[in-house]
Scaffold this motif. Structure first.
Motif, PDB file in Angstrom:
ATOM      1  N   TYR A   1       4.519   9.438  -2.386  1.00  8.62           N
ATOM      2  CA  TYR A   1       4.675   8.221  -1.449  1.00  8.62           C
ATOM      3  C   TYR A   1       4.189   8.395  -0.268  1.00  8.62           C
ATOM      4  O   TYR A   1       3.765   7.348   0.387  1.00  8.62           O
TER       5      TYR A   1
ATOM      6  N   GLU B   1       0.913   6.881  -0.533  1.00  4.92           N
ATOM      7  CA  GLU B   1       0.928   5.454  -0.828  1.00  4.92           C
ATOM      8  C   GLU B   1       1.185   4.829   0.698  1.00  4.92           C
ATOM      9  O   GLU B   1       0.672   3.676   0.970  1.00  4.92           O
ATOM     10  N   LYS B   2       1.970   5.444   1.574  1.00  4.64           N
ATOM     11  CA  LYS B   2       2.080   5.352   2.843  1.00  4.64           C
ATOM     12  C   LYS B   2       1.107   5.461   3.852  1.00  4.64           C
ATOM     13  O   LYS B   2       1.208   5.123   5.007  1.00  4.64           O
TER      14      LYS B   2
ATOM     15  N   GLU C   1       7.043  -0.539  -0.391  1.00  2.00           N
ATOM     16  CA  GLU C   1       5.661  -0.289   0.290  1.00  2.00           C
ATOM     17  C   GLU C   1       4.817  -1.362  -0.118  1.00  2.00           C
ATOM     18  O   GLU C   1       4.747  -1.833  -1.314  1.00  2.00           O
TER      19      GLU C   1
ATOM     20  N   GLU D   1       0.392   8.447   5.023  1.00  2.00           N
ATOM     21  CA  GLU D   1       0.939   9.353   6.123  1.00  2.00           C
ATOM     22  C   GLU D   1       0.729  10.814   5.824  1.00  2.00           C
ATOM     23  O   GLU D   1       0.834  11.245   4.512  1.00  2.00           O
TER      24      GLU D   1
END
Ligand SMILES: NC(=O)c1ccc[n+]([C@@H]2O[C@H](COP(=O)([O-])OP(=O)(O)OC[C@H]3O[C@@H](n4cnc5c(N)ncnc54)[C@H](O)[C@@H]3O)[C@@H](O)[C@H]2O)c1
Length: 353
Positions: free
Chosen positions: A187, A190-191, A326, A193
């Protein structure tokens, strides 16, 4: 981006039924994914829909439940999930464990040849809703090395224990045995970060904050070092070893779309009233909640939370607000919809469930 809950529910159900899945089974997977996103465990929410669909299209997950029981005696049952969806197998197994607990006081349904089943709390909470304590374990693809090892041999095997209370929410501990779940690393990627230090190491065993380095050849770190490793190993024994299913290095990743997964679960329900009067249990647990919630706070802390409380508050808020998705997740959901010949999803105004 916020998506109206009803809209994503309908979308998810349509994706699975389009593949030939019976409606009631599609609804179980959708509910489990929805519960994860509502509780803001986005790593195990609708972000996983495309990989489940791809695995179903490749025949790696059965689109119709293919479940049989090798043992079904008194308080115990051994389910062969026959590569059915992990959510469907998990839901049916906990349903059966609850029925057995109603009869015998405890019910244990061990499951083999299943698939990734999402958030573990989805199943333990089923027991808590029936005035029972639910204990749920699962094994997963190996993601962590042994203590002192430099090769993945053990999964970040999740455990969830849910206990009902007569407060607004049940107490539910729901966690993996790594410092974080692999889904959260995915995740973060995906972001786009960085991940916090301590979540994982790279292929050389060196600490990293880059999700890509953990995903490609690196390892997750076990929570609490040897203690987390020991617990993860015991979960592996109570799932893959105890069911006669697959364990450790036998389990391929769900992202390897050439192999079946063979995940095992452990679903235990304890009927409280068969042990002590329910009133006494609720009196005691509510007193325990009060001891903890009203305990002296550390400097700067305004609230002490119980396990599952933060997720409960998020779920309550998100039922009003809608599901956060997202941008990259929405793009992959819409790409998958196009392949299936279905209409895509569009972000919406804030709406109520
Ligand atoms: N299906 C699978 O194969 C698989 C594998 C791994 C993880 N998971 C799932 O991933 C999810 C995330 O796991 P995780 O280990 O990252 O969980 P996490 O670290 O987000 O939370 C762990 C627990 O800590 C509690 N908690 C967090 N902050 C708290 C606070 N301030 N006070 C009190 N309690 C607090 C939470 O309520 C939760 O019970 C879980 O739902 C788990 O079931 C699934």
């Amino acid at each position: 981006m916020i998506i109206e809950a009803e809209k994503i529910k309908d979308f998810s159900n349509k994706c699975f039924t389009k593949l030939g899945m019976p409606e009631n089974e599609a609804e179980i997977i959708t509910e489990a994914l929805m519960e994860a996103d509502l509780r803001e465990i986005h790593s195990h929410g609708f972000m996983r829909l495309p990989i489940y669909v791809e695995r179903m299209q490749k025949g790696l997950i059965e689109t119709k439940a293919n479940i049989s029981y090798e043992t079904d005696n008194g308080a115990l049952a051994l389910m062969d999930a026959g590569y059915s969806s992990g959510q469907v197998a998990g839901y049916l197994a906990m349903e059966k464990a609850i029925e057995k607990a109603e009869e015998s006081g405890v019910g244990l349904v061990a499951v083999k040849n299943s698939n990734h089943f999402g958030i573990t709390a989805f199943y333990s909470l089923m027991a808590a809703k029936k005035d029972m304590i639910g204990i749920v374990l699962s094994n997963v693809v190996p993601l962590m090395p042994a203590i002192g090892g430099a090769e993945k041999v053990i999964g970040n095997n999740p455990i969830s224990i849910a206990a009902p209370t007569r407060t607004e929410f049940p107490i539910v501990a729901d966690m993996a045995m790594s410092n974080t779940s692999f889904g959260k690393v995915l995740y973060a990627k995906e972001k786009r970060e960085a991940i916090p230090e301590g979540w994982g190491v790279n292929a050389k065993g060196l600490p990293t904050t880059k999700p890509d380095e953990v995903i490609n050849g690196g390892f997750l770190s076990s929570v609490g070092g040897p203690k987390g490793f020991g617990l993860a190993l015991m979960i592996e024994i109570l799932t893959g070893v105890l069911t006669g299913g697959a364990f450790s290095k036998m389990i391929p990743s769900m992202y390897d779309v050439n192999q079946k997964q063979s995940i095992s679960h452990f679903m235990l329900a304890i009927d409280i009233k068969k042990l002590i009067p329910l009133e006494l249990y609720y009196e005691n647990i509510n007193q325990l909640v009060s001891f903890i919630k009203n305990s002296k706070k550390a400097q700067g802390v305004s609230e002490i939370y119980l396990p599952g409380e933060i997720e409960f508050l998020k779920e309550k808020r998100n039922k009003e607000k809608g599901i956060h998705i997202e941008e990259d997740t929405l793009a992959s959901l819409n790409k998958m919809a196009e392949q299936l010949g279905l209409s895509g999803l569009a972000p919406s105004e804030v709406t109520r469930l």
